[in-house]
Write an enzyme that holds these catalytic residues in place. Structure first.
Site, mmCIF file in Angstrom:
data_model
loop_
_atom_site.group_PDB
_atom_site.id
_atom_site.type_symbol
_atom_site.label_atom_id
_atom_site.label_comp_id
_atom_site.label_asym_id
_atom_site.label_seq_id
_atom_site.Cartn_x
_atom_site.Cartn_y
_atom_site.Cartn_z
ATOM 1 N N TYR A 136 20.381 19.226 -36.913
ATOM 2 C CA TYR A 136 20.364 18.106 -35.805
ATOM 3 C C TYR A 136 20.032 16.829 -36.650
ATOM 4 O O TYR A 136 19.991 16.012 -36.353
ATOM 5 C CB TYR A 136 19.189 18.532 -35.472
ATOM 6 N N LYS A 186 22.356 33.263 -41.624
ATOM 7 C CA LYS A 186 24.261 33.203 -41.350
ATOM 8 C C LYS A 186 24.192 33.091 -42.814
ATOM 9 O O LYS A 186 24.972 32.498 -43.714
ATOM 10 C CB LYS A 186 24.455 32.658 -40.507
ATOM 11 N N ASP A 219 25.962 35.769 -35.597
ATOM 12 C CA ASP A 219 26.377 36.634 -34.950
ATOM 13 C C ASP A 219 25.821 38.140 -33.741
ATOM 14 O O ASP A 219 26.139 38.545 -32.744
ATOM 15 C CB ASP A 219 27.845 36.891 -35.374
ATOM 16 N N ASP A 243 18.688 26.817 -30.644
ATOM 17 C CA ASP A 243 19.168 25.819 -29.386
ATOM 18 C C ASP A 243 20.048 26.950 -28.573
ATOM 19 O O ASP A 243 19.870 27.103 -27.604
ATOM 20 C CB ASP A 243 19.930 25.050 -29.754
ATOM 21 N N ASP A 247 19.442 29.488 -24.598
ATOM 22 C CA ASP A 247 20.247 29.620 -23.517
ATOM 23 C C ASP A 247 20.541 31.075 -23.161
ATOM 24 O O ASP A 247 20.739 31.042 -21.536
ATOM 25 C CB ASP A 247 21.004 28.373 -24.021
#
Ligand code: NAD
Ligand code: IPM
Ligand code: MN
Length: 351
Positions: A136, A186, A219, A243, A247
């Site tokens: 970001y 990751k 994942d 983020d 959700d």
């Protein structure tokens, strides 16, 4: 301690849900007999319209004078093609406040089991999302011409000090609750994730040997969160993964509109930014039907964290839980109450 609050309503349903949350706060103050002040300032698209700047100097100055900031939401199609984006204002606010740890709790509320893919209530979890670093904010970023076409580029960076301070927030929370930590990365692909995993492991071994620690690739974590959310009592992760996964928890509990968050930089009593997890919801903005629970529960966190008022926090949480259990719901949860009517039911229960 004087209780002061700065409200940044923002765009779309932002002003609708912050208005509801402030009405609840007012009811709590009458019930518990405390005084407080509220100031308001512009951010996001509303600030762009007024001044051309999504995080204007006037707002910045007010933020400096406040320990507790409540934000609605920013963004919308109106500003999507502009040179300056509303979302930049929110990112600047977070960085300016130095709130590097974004805590996003989720739970299936009794009465909403049928809306959860899990069909059962009684579990709760927490995503601890790094908020002021990663892709970001990394530089260089931009766009350039390469062989006659545009190429966009972003940079993800993490320093060990950024990782450690974020991980500590998760470890401390887990220790207090007597649960484990899952760190999400990751590391099979990204160098930032390898540094992340090593740093979290070292910190865990050295300072939190009593807190069980596990690692997951993001994942696989996405799938496991859906099938076994009860394993994610405290998940720590970097900005972008947090983020996305937060959700996902909105889907787990029945609506994004239910999720609250607190963003902090230190211990209980320190400054905090409180915001629902959802955005400005352009598809329902202006209709008066937004679910205000995320914003209302954010105010509950504000009371508990910045104002250290556990009684006020619990009063709000209980009133929301009872309203939901009674089946008094907004349309996103299959109900027929609008924002104002739902908020009135919560306020009635506060007494
Ligand atoms: P969104 O969260 O605004 O909406 C996603 C879906 O969830 C929509 O169908 C919306 O109607 C629904 N929803 C969200 N909140 C709800 C609520 N309280 N009650 C009922 N339904 C609700 O995400 P989006 O549509 O992808 O983004 C819209 C804008 O919001 C974009 O400009 C985006 O950048 C911005 N955004 C801002 C924030 C923030 O300010 N913190 C967060 C996310 C997105
Ligand atoms: C959120 C939002 C923001 C983010 C956007 C609007 C900058 O999606 O708070 O989850 O990505 O952090
Ligand atoms: Mn988001």
């Amino acid at each position: 301690m004087a209780r002061r609050l700065l409200v940044l309503p923002g765009d779309g349903i932002g002003p609708e849900v912050t208005e509801a949350a402030l009405a609840v706060l007012e009811a709590v103050s009458q019930r518990l007999h405390f005084e407080y002040t509220v100031e308001e300032a512009l951010i996001g698209g509303a600030a762009i319209d007024a001044s051309g700047d999504p995080y204007p100097a006037e707002t910045r100055a007010r933020v400096e004078q406040h320990q507790a900031v409540l934000l609605g939401a920013v963004g919308g199609p109106k500003w999507d093609r502009g040179e300056r984006r509303p979302e930049t204002g929110l990112l600047e606010l977070r960085q300016h406040m130095g709130v590097y740890a974004n805590l996003r709790p989720f739970e299936v509320w009794p009465g909403l089991e049928h809306l959860s893919p899990l069909k059962t209530s009684g579990f709760r979890g927490l995503i601890v999302r790094e908020l002021t670093g990663g892709i970001y904010f990394g530089t260089p970023r931009g766009r350039r011409q390469v062989e006659g076409e545009w190429e966009g580029f972003d940079t993800m960076r993490y320093r060990q000090s950024e990782i450690r301070r974020l991980a500590r927030v998760g470890f401390e929370w887990a220790r207090r609750e007597g649960v484990g930590v899952i760190s999400i990365d990751k590391a099979n692909v990204l160098e930032t994730s390898r540094v992340w995993r090593e740093t979290v492991s070292e910190l865990g071994e050295r300072e939190y040997p009593d807190v069980p620690l596990a690692h997951r690739y993001v994942d696989a974590a996405a799938m496991e969160l859906v099938l076994h959310p009860e394993r994610y009592q405290v998940a720590i992760t970097e900005n972008l993964f947090g983020d996305i996964l937060s959700d996902l928890t909105g889907g787990l509990v029945g609506s994004l509109g239910l999720l609250a968050s607190l963003s902090v930089s230190g211990e209980v009593g320190s400054r905090g930014l409180y915001e629902p997890v959802h955005g400005s919801a352009p598809d329902i903005a202006g209709k008066g039907i937004a679910n205000p629970v995320g914003a209302i529960l954010s105010v509950a966190w504000l009371m508990g964290w910045s104002w250290q008022d556990r009684e006020g926090q619990q009063l709000i949480n209980q009133a929301v839980a009872e309203t939901i259990r009674a089946g008094e719901l907004t349309p996103d949860l299959g109900g027929s109450l609008n924002t104002e009517a739902f908020t009135r039911r919560v306020i009635q229960r506060i007494g």
